[in-house]
Design an enzyme around this catalytic site. Structure first.
Site, PDB file in Angstrom:
ATOM      1  N   HIS A 135      68.221  26.050 -57.224  1.00  0.00           N
ATOM      2  CA  HIS A 135      69.427  26.723 -56.744  1.00  0.00           C
ATOM      3  C   HIS A 135      69.068  27.968 -55.971  1.00  0.00           C
ATOM      4  O   HIS A 135      69.196  29.071 -56.490  1.00  0.00           O
ATOM      5  CB  HIS A 135      70.297  27.078 -57.952  1.00  0.00           C
ATOM      6  N   PHE A 136      68.610  27.999 -54.914  1.00  0.00           N
ATOM      7  CA  PHE A 136      68.354  26.976 -53.902  1.00  0.00           C
ATOM      8  C   PHE A 136      66.910  27.084 -53.460  1.00  0.00           C
ATOM      9  O   PHE A 136      66.423  28.206 -53.323  1.00  0.00           O
ATOM     10  CB  PHE A 136      69.264  27.191 -52.690  1.00  0.00           C
TER      11      PHE A 136
END
Length: 100
Positions: free
Chosen positions: A20-21
């Site tokens: 993420h991410f």
């Protein structure tokens, strides 16, 4: 109204950052909220299983290494308000309510 303040430590290598991410890791709001709830319960010596999240706002991203502070106050027996800050900027805030 008893206001408490503590550091909210999120490991730089927390598993949530990995997906993420990729390339721009940020902490998911659900993880930030979970960590805050654990700290509120611990520091107040209460079991939060009978509490609900009445509101939550996520205003800024949290990145690995951010130094977070958690401030929370209980203006009465059925409400806890909280604010999470990074370098003085509010990253999240919300309110917990006791009971249904």
């Amino acid at each position: 109204m008893r206001e408490l303040r503590s550091e909210l430590r999120i490991a730089m290598n927390h598993a949530a950052y990995a997906g993420h991410f990729p390339g721009f890791p940020i902490l998911p709001g659900a993880v930030l909220l979970d960590e805050a709830l654990h700290e509120i319960g611990r520091s107040r010596g209460i079991d939060l299983t009978q509490w609900r999240i009445a509101s939550a706002k996520f205003l800024e991203t949290v990145r690995p290494g951010d130094e977070l502070t958690l401030e929370h106050s209980a203006p009465n027996d059925v409400t806890i308000r909280f604010v999470i800050r990074n370098a003085g900027r509010t990253v999240a805030s919300g309110m917990l309510s006791h009971g249904a």
